[in-house]
Design an enzyme around this catalytic site. Sequence first.
Site, PDB file in Angstrom:
ATOM      1  N   GLY A  34       3.449   3.034  18.515  1.00  0.00           N
ATOM      2  CA  GLY A  34       5.194   2.950  19.302  1.00  0.00           C
ATOM      3  C   GLY A  34       4.693   2.391  19.997  1.00  0.00           C
ATOM      4  O   GLY A  34       4.998   1.623  20.202  1.00  0.00           O
ATOM      5  N   ILE A  35       3.387   2.649  21.144  1.00  0.00           N
ATOM      6  CA  ILE A  35       3.412   2.388  22.739  1.00  0.00           C
ATOM      7  C   ILE A  35       3.552   0.816  22.397  1.00  0.00           C
ATOM      8  O   ILE A  35       3.537  -0.004  23.567  1.00  0.00           O
ATOM      9  CB  ILE A  35       2.636   2.988  23.153  1.00  0.00           C
ATOM     10  CG1 ILE A  35       3.180   3.318  25.033  1.00  0.00           C
ATOM     11  CG2 ILE A  35       1.391   2.987  22.984  1.00  0.00           C
ATOM     12  CD1 ILE A  35       2.283   3.954  25.782  1.00  0.00           C
TER      13      ILE A  35
ATOM     14  N   ALA B  44       4.627  -1.041  20.262  1.00  0.00           N
ATOM     15  CA  ALA B  44       6.232  -1.950  20.053  1.00  0.00           C
ATOM     16  C   ALA B  44       6.728  -1.571  21.283  1.00  0.00           C
ATOM     17  O   ALA B  44       7.232  -2.987  21.225  1.00  0.00           O
ATOM     18  CB  ALA B  44       6.279  -1.388  18.552  1.00  0.00           C
TER      19      ALA B  44
ATOM     20  N   ASP C 112       0.580  -1.345  -0.273  1.00  0.00           N
ATOM     21  CA  ASP C 112       0.106  -0.343  -0.241  1.00  0.00           C
ATOM     22  C   ASP C 112       0.654   1.308   0.137  1.00  0.00           C
ATOM     23  O   ASP C 112       1.951   1.399   0.744  1.00  0.00           O
ATOM     24  CB  ASP C 112      -0.678   0.122   1.170  1.00  0.00           C
ATOM     25  CG  ASP C 112      -1.335   1.649   1.380  1.00  0.00           C
ATOM     26  OD1 ASP C 112      -2.861   1.266   0.036  1.00  0.00           O
ATOM     27  OD2 ASP C 112      -1.326   2.492   2.041  1.00  0.00           O
TER      28      ASP C 112
ATOM     29  N   TYR D 169       3.037   9.898   0.283  1.00  0.00           N
ATOM     30  CA  TYR D 169       4.369   9.038   0.870  1.00  0.00           C
ATOM     31  C   TYR D 169       5.260  10.217   0.163  1.00  0.00           C
ATOM     32  O   TYR D 169       5.556   9.378  -0.634  1.00  0.00           O
ATOM     33  CB  TYR D 169       4.118   8.259   1.406  1.00  0.00           C
ATOM     34  CG  TYR D 169       2.971   7.486   1.853  1.00  0.00           C
ATOM     35  CD1 TYR D 169       2.129   8.064   2.749  1.00  0.00           C
ATOM     36  CD2 TYR D 169       2.316   6.053   1.251  1.00  0.00           C
ATOM     37  CE1 TYR D 169       0.411   7.774   2.760  1.00  0.00           C
ATOM     38  CE2 TYR D 169       1.009   5.737   2.182  1.00  0.00           C
ATOM     39  CZ  TYR D 169       0.628   6.586   2.712  1.00  0.00           C
ATOM     40  OH  TYR D 169      -0.651   6.414   3.659  1.00  0.00           O
TER      41      TYR D 169
ATOM     42  N   LYS E 182      -3.922   6.079  -3.797  1.00  0.00           N
ATOM     43  CA  LYS E 182      -4.676   6.373  -3.488  1.00  0.00           C
ATOM     44  C   LYS E 182      -4.990   7.436  -4.306  1.00  0.00           C
ATOM     45  O   LYS E 182      -4.241   8.331  -5.184  1.00  0.00           O
ATOM     46  CB  LYS E 182      -4.818   7.021  -1.450  1.00  0.00           C
ATOM     47  CG  LYS E 182      -4.343   5.627  -1.147  1.00  0.00           C
ATOM     48  CD  LYS E 182      -4.283   5.979   0.402  1.00  0.00           C
ATOM     49  CE  LYS E 182      -3.452   4.833   1.345  1.00  0.00           C
ATOM     50  NZ  LYS E 182      -2.552   4.365   1.297  1.00  0.00           N
TER      51      LYS E 182
ATOM     52  N   GLY F  80      -1.236   1.546  11.846  1.00  0.00           N
ATOM     53  CA  GLY F  80      -1.420   1.625  13.413  1.00  0.00           C
ATOM     54  C   GLY F  80      -2.099   0.953  14.463  1.00  0.00           C
ATOM     55  O   GLY F  80      -2.551   1.346  15.668  1.00  0.00           O
ATOM     56  N   VAL F  81      -1.267  -0.414  14.211  1.00  0.00           N
ATOM     57  CA  VAL F  81      -2.074  -1.275  15.194  1.00  0.00           C
ATOM     58  C   VAL F  81      -0.600  -1.271  16.059  1.00  0.00           C
ATOM     59  O   VAL F  81      -1.389  -1.920  17.181  1.00  0.00           O
ATOM     60  CB  VAL F  81      -1.757  -2.466  15.062  1.00  0.00           C
ATOM     61  CG1 VAL F  81      -2.970  -2.574  13.667  1.00  0.00           C
ATOM     62  CG2 VAL F  81      -0.148  -3.064  14.552  1.00  0.00           C
ATOM     63  N   PHE F  82       0.171  -0.434  15.896  1.00  0.00           N
ATOM     64  CA  PHE F  82       1.330  -0.015  17.768  1.00  0.00           C
ATOM     65  C   PHE F  82       0.591   0.932  17.857  1.00  0.00           C
ATOM     66  O   PHE F  82       1.625   1.558  19.111  1.00  0.00           O
ATOM     67  CB  PHE F  82       2.560  -0.845  17.189  1.00  0.00           C
ATOM     68  CG  PHE F  82       3.038  -1.469  16.791  1.00  0.00           C
ATOM     69  CD1 PHE F  82       2.520  -3.064  17.256  1.00  0.00           C
ATOM     70  CD2 PHE F  82       4.172  -1.503  15.917  1.00  0.00           C
ATOM     71  CE1 PHE F  82       2.624  -3.983  17.006  1.00  0.00           C
ATOM     72  CE2 PHE F  82       4.880  -2.760  15.460  1.00  0.00           C
ATOM     73  CZ  PHE F  82       3.968  -4.379  16.116  1.00  0.00           C
ATOM     74  N   ASN F  83      -0.879   2.232  17.587  1.00  0.00           N
ATOM     75  CA  ASN F  83      -0.743   3.233  17.713  1.00  0.00           C
ATOM     76  C   ASN F  83       0.178   3.432  18.171  1.00  0.00           C
ATOM     77  O   ASN F  83       0.418   4.526  19.135  1.00  0.00           O
ATOM     78  CB  ASN F  83      -1.529   3.157  19.171  1.00  0.00           C
ATOM     79  CG  ASN F  83      -3.150   2.373  19.618  1.00  0.00           C
ATOM     80  OD1 ASN F  83      -3.370   1.451  20.230  1.00  0.00           O
ATOM     81  ND2 ASN F  83      -4.129   3.429  19.144  1.00  0.00           N
TER      82      ASN F  83
END
Length: 341
Positions: free
Chosen positions: A242-243, A245, A57, A62, A88, A237-240
Amino acid sequence: MPAVTALTLRRLGRSGLPVSTLGFGAAPLGDLYARLDETRAVATVEAAISGGVTLIDTSPLYGHGLSEHRIGAALRRAGREGIALSTKVGRVAEPFAGRGDGSGYRGGLPHGLRFDYSYDGAMRSLEQSALRLGVDRIEIVLIHDVDVWTHGAAMIEQRFSEAMAGAYRALEKLRASGAVKAIGVGVNEAEMCERFARAGDFDTMLLAGRYSLLEQPALASFMPLAQEKGIGLMLGGVFNSGILATGPVPGATYNYNPAPPAIVARVGAIQAVCERHDVPLRRAALHFPLGHPAVASLVMGAVSPAEVEDQIAELSKPVPAALWAELKAERLLGADVPAPR
């Protein structure tokens, strides 16, 4: 739900397009956080492809097109066969207009971008992407950033109307002709995903940060609707940011800002449960979203082959069901939240 392994293929909603449960998110390849060495950037994409990742993606945003250039270079080296390419629309490049400084990318190409959600704007944006990528087909096309976070509350009604009257009609026509396989939206807000899902006929949506081990605001309303309508979800963004991870370390980030004390405490409690089951927090954070049947793929950024290899390795290792059960018993996950098995 089947047991989750790193490179399992799932169908992307009603499109039927097979995609790997681990996708490659190319935002960092646009020099998002730092200027990247060109050779390493291309090698990172090659590592994803050689590791079995089939979903890539990217977006004109970007690096103002640099990410698409680098993805194209990697595809020419590694091969295009079996890759579902996603980009996109919603921004059109103006190469002689001056870049400006509003996108936040540290590097990238010296080209300006302007918002354009019209029919012609979407078609022009997609043509520009194909040229930057050096490809003659793009499987997945998303309407990008029609959300309050990007445009503000005062502009969102206008942008939504523009997108549905213009870009959506363009993508619908491309899908009907077979030129693209799946159409959708890419946003940061579950509420806007739901609004688009009710207004049009979409195959997929890319939602960032709103369904993670830490929090699941998309679960109450949007994700059941996605299931009902056969919309396959790509999650970023599944680590929000960073935190999930890093864990609750000093300087940990949440939604691209320093994590507030309440978030640090909650992540600390989740990490303690993970440690009791000998599972790293980041592994649990990667596995968790794939427990929801609407989720097709996690779109994960990386800036080195080693990062890609780590993601694949963590998704390949098991997480015991007892961990999810304890998180629910500790009320760190809701009782009705689906978990992987």
